[in-house]
Scaffold this motif. Structure first.
Motif, PDB file in Angstrom:
ATOM      1  N   VAL A  41       0.849  -1.184   0.000  1.00  0.00           N
ATOM      2  CA  VAL A  41       0.000   0.000   0.000  1.00  0.00           C
ATOM      3  C   VAL A  41       0.881   1.228   0.000  1.00  0.00           C
ATOM      4  O   VAL A  41       1.761   1.380   0.846  1.00  0.00           O
ATOM      5  CB  VAL A  41      -0.918   0.005   1.240  1.00  0.00           C
ATOM      6  N   VAL A  42       0.661   2.099  -0.959  1.00  0.00           N
ATOM      7  CA  VAL A  42       1.516   3.269  -1.097  1.00  0.00           C
ATOM      8  C   VAL A  42       0.993   4.374  -0.196  1.00  0.00           C
ATOM      9  O   VAL A  42      -0.114   4.883  -0.398  1.00  0.00           O
ATOM     10  CB  VAL A  42       1.559   3.761  -2.553  1.00  0.00           C
ATOM     11  N   PRO A  44       0.603   8.143   1.574  1.00  0.00           N
ATOM     12  CA  PRO A  44       0.698   9.490   1.012  1.00  0.00           C
ATOM     13  C   PRO A  44       2.109  10.024   1.174  1.00  0.00           C
ATOM     14  O   PRO A  44       2.788   9.736   2.155  1.00  0.00           O
ATOM     15  CB  PRO A  44      -0.293  10.290   1.871  1.00  0.00           C
ATOM     16  N   ALA A  57       7.368   7.077  -9.980  1.00  0.00           N
ATOM     17  CA  ALA A  57       7.319   5.900  -9.109  1.00  0.00           C
ATOM     18  C   ALA A  57       8.743   5.479  -8.770  1.00  0.00           C
ATOM     19  O   ALA A  57       9.572   5.325  -9.661  1.00  0.00           O
ATOM     20  CB  ALA A  57       6.585   4.763  -9.800  1.00  0.00           C
ATOM     21  N   LYS A 146       6.285   8.488  -5.638  1.00  0.00           N
ATOM     22  CA  LYS A 146       5.463   7.483  -4.964  1.00  0.00           C
ATOM     23  C   LYS A 146       6.297   6.228  -4.705  1.00  0.00           C
ATOM     24  O   LYS A 146       6.876   5.668  -5.639  1.00  0.00           O
ATOM     25  CB  LYS A 146       4.234   7.134  -5.805  1.00  0.00           C
ATOM     26  N   TYR A 148       7.251   2.376  -3.913  1.00  0.00           N
ATOM     27  CA  TYR A 148       6.786   0.997  -4.082  1.00  0.00           C
ATOM     28  C   TYR A 148       7.920   0.061  -3.673  1.00  0.00           C
ATOM     29  O   TYR A 148       9.100   0.405  -3.771  1.00  0.00           O
ATOM     30  CB  TYR A 148       6.411   0.698  -5.533  1.00  0.00           C
ATOM     31  N   GLN A 164      -0.394  -2.888  -9.540  1.00  0.00           N
ATOM     32  CA  GLN A 164      -0.801  -1.778  -8.683  1.00  0.00           C
ATOM     33  C   GLN A 164      -0.393  -0.433  -9.280  1.00  0.00           C
ATOM     34  O   GLN A 164      -1.142   0.540  -9.223  1.00  0.00           O
ATOM     35  CB  GLN A 164      -0.182  -1.930  -7.296  1.00  0.00           C
ATOM     36  N   MET A 165       0.800  -0.384  -9.882  1.00  0.00           N
ATOM     37  CA  MET A 165       1.241   0.849 -10.520  1.00  0.00           C
ATOM     38  C   MET A 165       0.304   1.248 -11.650  1.00  0.00           C
ATOM     39  O   MET A 165      -0.033   2.434 -11.820  1.00  0.00           O
ATOM     40  CB  MET A 165       2.669   0.685 -11.038  1.00  0.00           C
ATOM     41  N   ALA A 167      -2.842   0.499 -11.819  1.00  0.00           N
ATOM     42  CA  ALA A 167      -4.071   0.964 -11.174  1.00  0.00           C
ATOM     43  C   ALA A 167      -3.908   2.361 -10.602  1.00  0.00           C
ATOM     44  O   ALA A 167      -4.887   3.124 -10.521  1.00  0.00           O
ATOM     45  CB  ALA A 167      -4.472  -0.015 -10.067  1.00  0.00           C
ATOM     46  N   ASP A 168      -2.676   2.704 -10.218  1.00  0.00           N
ATOM     47  CA  ASP A 168      -2.413   4.026  -9.651  1.00  0.00           C
ATOM     48  C   ASP A 168      -2.247   5.105 -10.713  1.00  0.00           C
ATOM     49  O   ASP A 168      -2.028   6.275 -10.383  1.00  0.00           O
ATOM     50  CB  ASP A 168      -1.142   3.974  -8.789  1.00  0.00           C
ATOM     51  N   GLY A 169      -2.317   4.722 -11.986  1.00  0.00           N
ATOM     52  CA  GLY A 169      -2.259   5.717 -13.040  1.00  0.00           C
ATOM     53  C   GLY A 169      -0.965   5.792 -13.810  1.00  0.00           C
ATOM     54  O   GLY A 169      -0.809   6.644 -14.693  1.00  0.00           O
ATOM     55  N   PHE A 170      -0.015   4.906 -13.496  1.00  0.00           N
ATOM     56  CA  PHE A 170       1.221   4.838 -14.274  1.00  0.00           C
ATOM     57  C   PHE A 170       1.017   3.889 -15.453  1.00  0.00           C
ATOM     58  O   PHE A 170       0.468   2.797 -15.300  1.00  0.00           O
ATOM     59  CB  PHE A 170       2.386   4.340 -13.419  1.00  0.00           C
TER      60      PHE A 170
END
Length: 426
Positions: A41-42, A44, A57, A146, A148, A164-165, A167-170
């Protein structure tokens, strides 16, 4: 600890992490259920500025270890299923599961003895998050950063982190930049090389293929790599300060006569003879640290965690300590020079086997230097390395492009070509 019997009869004193560090090439995960456990879980991160170059990332790469005793079985299964890591021939699919099942109860006890699991994930996540906070200030043009953590054989697995990356927008058509930051300061094809091969494999699978079968570059993650940093001044300083702290625990009249034993994970001689750069880079770290210490003490570079019956790089740490103690040299400091955080090799092999055996022989002066873990000096060093990398705009070091003289791996060749080719996008 040194093992001299065949892999099918692994010593009771072997640890899974002793094996996991030497994966030569990547393999496909055999455990689809693991993918349900998404990547770290990344948390903030602070953000002082953003620009067209951000977000970035920062992916810490390591072999990993089971965080709980319940994860040991799957961890071992992945290890023994890999024929490149542990070659068992045509019986791989039979012997691999058999050995892992037999080993699991014993290895679970070892992890229970160090607190119920490996702390390597905890420390990796902490180091990555703290580094990114610094990067947001030192490299605002590539912020927000961010963090990871991607492990080779333990959760969070590389494929889950890549998912996950996305999904996070990368990537996935959206572009973005990522830095693969190896947490092995010294490069080996069996560690950093293996992790990068695995990352390359999942990039090819997850970033989408054209109808022709080629992987599309448009909108995909643009990767760069921090592939080695054996003599970075911050790393050297962090090691030196921890050594000085441990030496201060000895009486003043004994301090200068304490022997420093720099201990790194060994390599099979077949890998060394292939031309792997790891031994030379570990030696470079040791020399840089001793320069910083002004060669205040005598020292040796030794190697731990030999596995299997083949020849490995020596002298072995355990044998060295035993031999010195028997010669009356009882004041020894063990320094984990190739590890950046505690795990099974430091907490069990060194602390509960090597040092305990020395004490049983009558040596009370054998100590281990604290691992880097949460050292502010070390975390600042990570940030300095990353800041310099981001400002240079290079996809990887020049050295990474040179294959080992005896390398015959096509996977390694294609992986190197990919990461070097990313220079065109930076």
């Amino acid at each position: 600890m040194a093992l001299r019997q065949p892999l099918t009869q692994l010593s009771k004193r072997a640890t899974p992490s002793q094996i996991s560090r030497f994966a030569a090439t990547p393999t496909t995960s055999l455990f689809p259920s693991d993918r349900k456990q998404l990547a770290t879980v990344v948390p903030p991160v602070s953000q002082d500025a953003t620009s067209s170059k951000g977000p970035t990332a920062m992916v810490f790469m390591n072999m990993g270890g089971p965080s709980t005793t319940d994860e040991v079985g799957d961890f071992l299964s992945r290890l023994f299923a890999d024929g490149d890591l542990i070659p068992l021939g045509r019986l791989q699919n039979y012997l691999g599961p058999l050995i892992s099942r037999r080993r699991t109860p014993k290895i679970q006890k070892q992890y229970a003895a160090i607190g119920g699991g490996s702390p390597i994930r905890k420390w990796s996540e902490y180091q990555a998050a703290e580094m990114c906070k610094i990067l947001d200030k030192t490299s605002p043009e590539t912020a927000p950063h961010k963090p990871y953590v991607a492990f080779r054989y333990a959760n969070p697995l590389t494929e889950d982190v890549y998912t996950q990356m996305l999904a996070d927008g990368f990537g996935g058509g959206k572009g973005g930049r990522a830095v693969a930051f190896t947490q092995y300061p010294q490069y080996s094809c069996s560690t950093t090389g293996s992790s990068l091969n695995e990352l390359w494999k999942w990039r090819q699978r997850l970033e989408g293929k054209k109808a022709s079968g080629e992987v599309s570059d448009e909108g995909s993650i643009k990767w760069s790599v921090i592939d080695r940093w054996p003599v970075h001044p911050g790393l050297v300083e962090a090691f030196a300060q921890n050594i000085e702290k441990t030496l201060a625990e000895y009486p003043a009249e004994k301090r200068d006569s304490v022997i420093l034993l720099f201990s790194a994970h060994s390599l099979p001689m077949s890998v060394v003879n292939r031309g792997d750069p790891y031994p030379a880079e570990v030696a470079a770290t040791v020399h840089a640290v001793m320069l910083r210490l002004k060669f205040s003490n005598t020292y040796r570079l030794v190697w731990q965690s030999q596995v299997g019956p083949s020849a490995w790089l020596g002298a072995q740490t355990s044998d060295t300590v035993t031999n010195y103690v028997k010669k009356g040299l009882h004041d020894l400091v063990l320094i984990p020079i190739a590890f950046t955080s505690d795990h099974i090799e430091t907490l069990y092999e060194v602390d509960q086997e090597i040092i305990k055996e020395a004490e049983e022989l009558g040596a009370e002066g054998v100590k281990r230097v604290e691992s880097l873990n949460g050292s502010p000096v070390f975390i600042q060093a990570l940030a300095d390395i990353a800041t310099e990398h981001l400002k240079q705009g290079k996809s990887c070091s020049k050295q990474m492009g040179l294959r080992c003289p005896g390398c015959k791996s096509e996977r390694c060749l294609e992986s190197k070509k990919f990461f070097m080719g990313q220079q065109a996008f930076l």
